[in-house]
Design an enzyme around this catalytic site. Structure first.
Site, mmCIF file in Angstrom:
data_model
loop_
_atom_site.group_PDB
_atom_site.id
_atom_site.type_symbol
_atom_site.label_atom_id
_atom_site.label_comp_id
_atom_site.label_asym_id
_atom_site.label_seq_id
_atom_site.Cartn_x
_atom_site.Cartn_y
_atom_site.Cartn_z
ATOM 1 N N ASP A 183 0.884 -1.167 0.000
ATOM 2 C CA ASP A 183 0.000 0.000 0.000
ATOM 3 C C ASP A 183 0.922 1.216 0.000
ATOM 4 O O ASP A 183 1.643 1.457 0.983
ATOM 5 C CB ASP A 183 -0.883 -0.020 1.252
ATOM 6 C CG ASP A 183 -1.887 1.130 1.249
ATOM 7 O OD1 ASP A 183 -1.609 2.174 0.623
ATOM 8 O OD2 ASP A 183 -2.939 0.988 1.889
ATOM 9 N N TYR A 216 -7.261 15.541 -7.698
ATOM 10 C CA TYR A 216 -6.506 14.717 -8.653
ATOM 11 C C TYR A 216 -5.522 15.608 -9.422
ATOM 12 O O TYR A 216 -4.330 15.298 -9.540
ATOM 13 C CB TYR A 216 -7.477 14.018 -9.617
ATOM 14 C CG TYR A 216 -6.786 13.067 -10.575
ATOM 15 C CD1 TYR A 216 -6.280 11.851 -10.126
ATOM 16 C CD2 TYR A 216 -6.634 13.381 -11.929
ATOM 17 C CE1 TYR A 216 -5.642 10.972 -10.991
ATOM 18 C CE2 TYR A 216 -6.007 12.508 -12.799
ATOM 19 C CZ TYR A 216 -5.510 11.302 -12.329
ATOM 20 O OH TYR A 216 -4.872 10.437 -13.194
#
Ligand code: NAP
Length: 274
Positions: free
Chosen positions: A60, A159
């Site tokens: 992760d 983003y």
């Protein structure tokens, strides 16, 4: 096809999409590749399909302790790390659509996107530099940014911001490594409209899918989506000895979207001129 013979590479977010395609092309070119992801079942399957030149590890990218464990393992098993591709990324729309504009996006959404897209890249660069230094490896770090890191995106503020930061951090890493006298290059790739599972939440199924696909690429001069293997080809170049003088560079891969406006003359205007 042996442009990466003898190299060891690690790709994040490699269970599917662009990451999986990069892992595939790296193996095809002779590298040993660690595919890493949080999605373990498809990740393991993708690595198995690639055979003895590939291995899957859970990573992760948001978790510093996981980066430390994975890098220790790579150094112990391979003795080198030549290539890191910081590919894992999220749009923030994975759980469905919500308002990600600068006025209404929540702070939690903002942090979640930056945590994966930016903190993940920061940690990847940090531990790649340390591992490449301690193993005296020739290194190439490839950060997957986006066209959205070069232009504003009103509907996806976090983003766009995270991808712009990746673009800048790439240059900092490139300069830092050069300053330190380390043989490590760092470059970013800026794809746009690459057809991967990332697009599924917006494309959907059913008869309108084709219409939506055409709509999304109407401003692309080539009027089509790009393919993951087209991104992988650029990653192979940056990882190889053909790119030994490319450093701190941004490479757009967008079918010409950023080259300007689509300016096809309409038939009546063309005949007026003739
Ligand atoms: P994708 O199909 O969604 O694949 C991304 C992979 O990353 C998935 O397997 C995902 O796992 C994994 N991932 C998500 N969060 C992670 C984390 N915290 N740690 C490790 N892995 C994680 O995306 P893609 O289209 O291949 O995109 C790859 C990269 O290219 C991203 O950085 C994206 O922003 C960038 N990019 C893509 C496009 C495009 O048009 N496709 C355009 C510009 C830039 P889960 O499935 O479990 O979430």
């Amino acid at each position: 096809m042996n442009r990466l013979e003898g190299r060891t590479a690690l790709v994040t977010g490699a269970s599917r999409g662009i990451g999986a395609a990069i892992a595939h092309s790296f193996v095809e070119n002779g590298a040993f590749v660690y595919l890493t992801d949080i999605d373990d079942v498809p990740g393991r399957a993708a690595a198995n399909e690639l055979g003895s030149q590939a291995r899957y590890l859970h990573l992760d990218v948001r978790e510093e302790s996981e980066w430390q464990a994975v890098m220790t393992r790579v150094a112990e098993e391979q003795g080198v790390l030549n290539v890191l591709v910081n590919n894992a990324g999220i749009t923030g729309f994975e759980g469905g659509h919500s308002d990600h504009g600068p006025e209404h996006a929540s702070l939690a959404q903002w942090h979640a996107v930056h945590r994966t897209n930016l903190d993940g890249v920061f940690l990847g660069c940090k531990y790649a530099i340390q591992t490449m230094r301690s193993t005296a490896s020739q290194g190439s770090i490839i950060n997957i940014s986006s066209r959205s890191g070069l232009v504003g995106i009103p509907g996806a503020a976090a983003y766009a911001s995270s991808k712009a930061a990746v673009r800048n951090h790439t240059k900092t890493v490139a300069l830092y490594c050069a300053e330190q006298g380390l043989p490590i290059r760092c470059n970013s790739i800026h794809p746009a409209a690459i057809l991967t599972p990332m697009w599924e939440p917006v494309l959907g199924e059913g008869p309108d899918r084709e219409i939506r696909m055409r709509e999304f690429v109407k401003d692309c001069p080539m009027r089509r989506f790009g393919r993951p293997d087209e991104v992988a080809a650029l990653a192979v170049l940056l990882a190889s000895d053909e790119a030994t003088y490319m450093n701190g560079t941004e490479l757009n891969l967008d079918g010409g979207i950023l080259a300007g406006a689509v300016a096809a003359p309409v038939a009546s205007q063309a005949s007026d001129r003739n």
